[in-house]
Motif scaffolding. Structure first.
Motif, mmCIF file in Angstrom:
data_model
loop_
_atom_site.group_PDB
_atom_site.id
_atom_site.type_symbol
_atom_site.label_atom_id
_atom_site.label_comp_id
_atom_site.label_asym_id
_atom_site.label_seq_id
_atom_site.Cartn_x
_atom_site.Cartn_y
_atom_site.Cartn_z
ATOM 1 N N THR A 148 -87.862 87.865 -29.765
ATOM 2 C CA THR A 148 -86.487 87.486 -29.377
ATOM 3 C C THR A 148 -85.652 88.513 -29.607
ATOM 4 O O THR A 148 -84.742 88.440 -28.695
ATOM 5 N N ALA A 149 -85.606 89.103 -30.938
ATOM 6 C CA ALA A 149 -84.505 89.833 -30.981
ATOM 7 C C ALA A 149 -84.906 91.188 -30.024
ATOM 8 O O ALA A 149 -83.967 91.819 -29.617
ATOM 9 N N ASN A 150 -86.287 91.491 -29.587
ATOM 10 C CA ASN A 150 -86.141 92.453 -28.823
ATOM 11 C C ASN A 150 -85.760 92.256 -27.451
ATOM 12 O O ASN A 150 -85.029 93.169 -26.764
ATOM 13 N N LEU A 151 -85.980 91.052 -27.094
ATOM 14 C CA LEU A 151 -85.371 90.661 -25.649
ATOM 15 C C LEU A 151 -83.810 90.680 -25.696
ATOM 16 O O LEU A 151 -83.239 91.038 -24.539
ATOM 17 N N LYS A 152 -83.161 90.341 -26.811
ATOM 18 C CA LYS A 152 -81.831 90.424 -26.876
ATOM 19 C C LYS A 152 -81.235 91.740 -26.651
ATOM 20 O O LYS A 152 -80.524 92.121 -26.025
ATOM 21 N N LYS A 153 -82.189 92.593 -27.350
ATOM 22 C CA LYS A 153 -81.769 94.198 -27.382
ATOM 23 C C LYS A 153 -81.794 94.657 -25.856
ATOM 24 O O LYS A 153 -81.069 95.541 -25.170
ATOM 25 N N ALA A 168 -88.063 85.664 -16.551
ATOM 26 C CA ALA A 168 -89.271 85.954 -15.679
ATOM 27 C C ALA A 168 -88.600 86.162 -14.238
ATOM 28 O O ALA A 168 -89.252 86.464 -13.320
ATOM 29 N N LYS A 169 -87.146 85.737 -14.130
ATOM 30 C CA LYS A 169 -86.633 86.033 -12.490
ATOM 31 C C LYS A 169 -86.393 87.263 -12.322
ATOM 32 O O LYS A 169 -86.480 88.290 -12.981
ATOM 33 N N GLU A 170 -86.442 87.447 -11.195
ATOM 34 C CA GLU A 170 -85.903 88.779 -10.372
ATOM 35 C C GLU A 170 -84.718 89.298 -10.593
ATOM 36 O O GLU A 170 -84.210 90.406 -10.793
ATOM 37 N N GLN A 171 -83.632 88.298 -10.919
ATOM 38 C CA GLN A 171 -82.344 88.903 -11.211
ATOM 39 C C GLN A 171 -81.844 87.664 -12.264
ATOM 40 O O GLN A 171 -81.054 86.698 -11.991
ATOM 41 N N VAL A 186 -81.537 92.866 -23.226
ATOM 42 C CA VAL A 186 -80.854 92.344 -22.296
ATOM 43 C C VAL A 186 -79.246 92.944 -22.375
ATOM 44 O O VAL A 186 -78.710 93.518 -21.350
ATOM 45 N N GLU A 187 -79.023 93.370 -23.618
ATOM 46 C CA GLU A 187 -77.680 93.973 -23.835
ATOM 47 C C GLU A 187 -77.722 95.563 -23.319
ATOM 48 O O GLU A 187 -76.597 95.971 -22.937
ATOM 49 N N GLN A 188 -78.814 96.106 -23.619
ATOM 50 C CA GLN A 188 -78.788 97.517 -23.317
ATOM 51 C C GLN A 188 -79.100 97.944 -22.142
ATOM 52 O O GLN A 188 -79.054 98.953 -21.508
ATOM 53 N N SER A 189 -80.016 96.922 -21.538
ATOM 54 C CA SER A 189 -80.722 97.275 -19.961
ATOM 55 C C SER A 189 -80.466 96.088 -19.093
ATOM 56 O O SER A 189 -81.596 95.499 -18.675
ATOM 57 N N SER A 190 -79.343 95.402 -18.736
ATOM 58 C CA SER A 190 -79.224 94.301 -18.094
ATOM 59 C C SER A 190 -79.444 94.394 -16.930
ATOM 60 O O SER A 190 -79.826 93.384 -16.196
ATOM 61 N N LYS A 191 -79.603 95.551 -16.289
ATOM 62 C CA LYS A 191 -79.898 95.639 -14.847
ATOM 63 C C LYS A 191 -81.641 96.044 -14.553
ATOM 64 O O LYS A 191 -82.038 96.264 -13.618
ATOM 65 N N ASP A 192 -82.170 96.221 -15.823
ATOM 66 C CA ASP A 192 -83.576 96.577 -15.771
ATOM 67 C C ASP A 192 -84.445 95.461 -15.903
ATOM 68 O O ASP A 192 -84.895 95.004 -17.010
ATOM 69 N N ASN A 232 -90.965 92.016 -18.797
ATOM 70 C CA ASN A 232 -91.977 92.311 -19.979
ATOM 71 C C ASN A 232 -91.789 91.697 -21.169
ATOM 72 O O ASN A 232 -92.378 91.664 -22.063
ATOM 73 N N ALA A 233 -90.318 91.909 -21.708
ATOM 74 C CA ALA A 233 -89.938 91.534 -22.968
ATOM 75 C C ALA A 233 -90.261 90.016 -23.028
ATOM 76 O O ALA A 233 -90.692 89.434 -24.166
ATOM 77 N N GLY A 234 -89.767 89.216 -22.034
ATOM 78 C CA GLY A 234 -90.020 87.839 -21.854
ATOM 79 C C GLY A 234 -91.526 87.490 -21.952
ATOM 80 O O GLY A 234 -91.861 86.541 -22.739
ATOM 81 N N LYS A 235 -92.200 88.279 -21.284
ATOM 82 C CA LYS A 235 -93.488 87.939 -21.255
ATOM 83 C C LYS A 235 -94.187 88.077 -22.538
ATOM 84 O O LYS A 235 -95.207 87.283 -22.981
#
Length: 268
Positions: free
Chosen positions: A181-186, A239-242, A188-194, A200-203
């Protein structure tokens, strides 16, 4: 003549004394032999199993007095102290004979830090009596305050689920999910467009949650529902595209708080 008579009398007396000494020696040896035999045949206190319609088979001492374990104890540690011991006296016996279905290797001994006295343990858990049990077969301590139980397989399955190996697995598994969860947060914060990195982090988060999900649901159904209320929307969003960044940040915060509370619960 007198001298010969005196010698004859002396010989008789000596013979009688010799025979008496032999007799006493033989009797003493026989007594010693009997004493040694009695000691070697002295039986160890025997545990036994009794049956009850409500709890099934359970463990009792040689006199049939029920033995209990305390849910708040830990392996090798008694948390029943002071006034508690007046109602739940300790059980201790040495070199016990085992009833069928029990292994001697599962029994041990601890020395209590509060009293310095020894206490017998079963699978690491200290054993107790209950002061209201007065006769063979009494189980008045069963279920008292939801933390005292007779000794049988059902009890130890419950102890394992609440505070044993399963709890350790859940705590460790929850740590892994928290790290994801912490990795997903990081991410999202650092690569919101990636989007790929977020996906992958969510998976990864979903896979590690799946590893403990069944145990959480079985042992802690309310906590399971509470966590899923936030976790599954988070996984769906990741898991969404956007993915919606703001929505994910809120869900991540909720999931983190719920997982931390759950970890504290299973680790206590």
């Amino acid at each position: 003549m007198k001298k010969a008579k005196l010698l004859f009398t002396t010989a008789i007396v000596m013979t009688m004394l010799f025979l008496a000494a032999c007799g006493n020696s033989s009797e003493g040896g026989e007594k010693a032999e009997k004493g040694e035999k009695s000691s070697s045949n002295e039986k160890s206190p025997a545990l036994q199993t009794l049956n009850n319609d409500k709890v099934g088979s359970y463990l009792a001492d040689a006199k049939g007095m029920t033995l209990y374990v305390f849910k708040k104890d830990k392996k090798g540690v008694s948390n029943c102290k002071g006034e508690c011991l007046k109602k739940w006296p300790v059980f201790y016996a040495k070199d016990m004979d085992m009833p069928e279905g029990y292994n001697k290797s599962d029994f041990g001994t601890i020395t209590r830090k509060d009293t310095g006295k020894k206490q017998t343990t079963y699978k690491g858990y200290p054993l107790y009596y209950f002061f209201k049990d007065k006769a063979k077969g009494d189980i008045k301590g069963q279920g008292v305050k939801g933390v005292w139980y007779v000794v049988n397989d059902e009890t130890f399955a419950k102890l394992a689920g609440d505070s044993g190996e399963n709890a350790t697995d859940l705590a460790s598994g929850t740590d892994t999910v928290l790290a994801d969860t912490a990795n997903l947060k990081k991410t999202v914060e650092q690569s919101s467009k990636d989007t790929a990195s977020i996906n992958n982090a969510g998976k990864k988060l979903g896979e590690d949650w799946d590893a403990i999900e069944k145990k959480v649901e079985e042992k802690y159904p309310k906590d399971y529902e509470n966590i899923e209320d936030s976790l599954y929307p988070l996984l769906a969003e990741a898991a969404k595209e956007q993915p919606d960044e703001d929505k994910m940040k809120k869900l991540i915060a909720d999931v983190t708080n719920k997982l931390n509370s759950f970890k504290e619960k299973v680790s206590s």
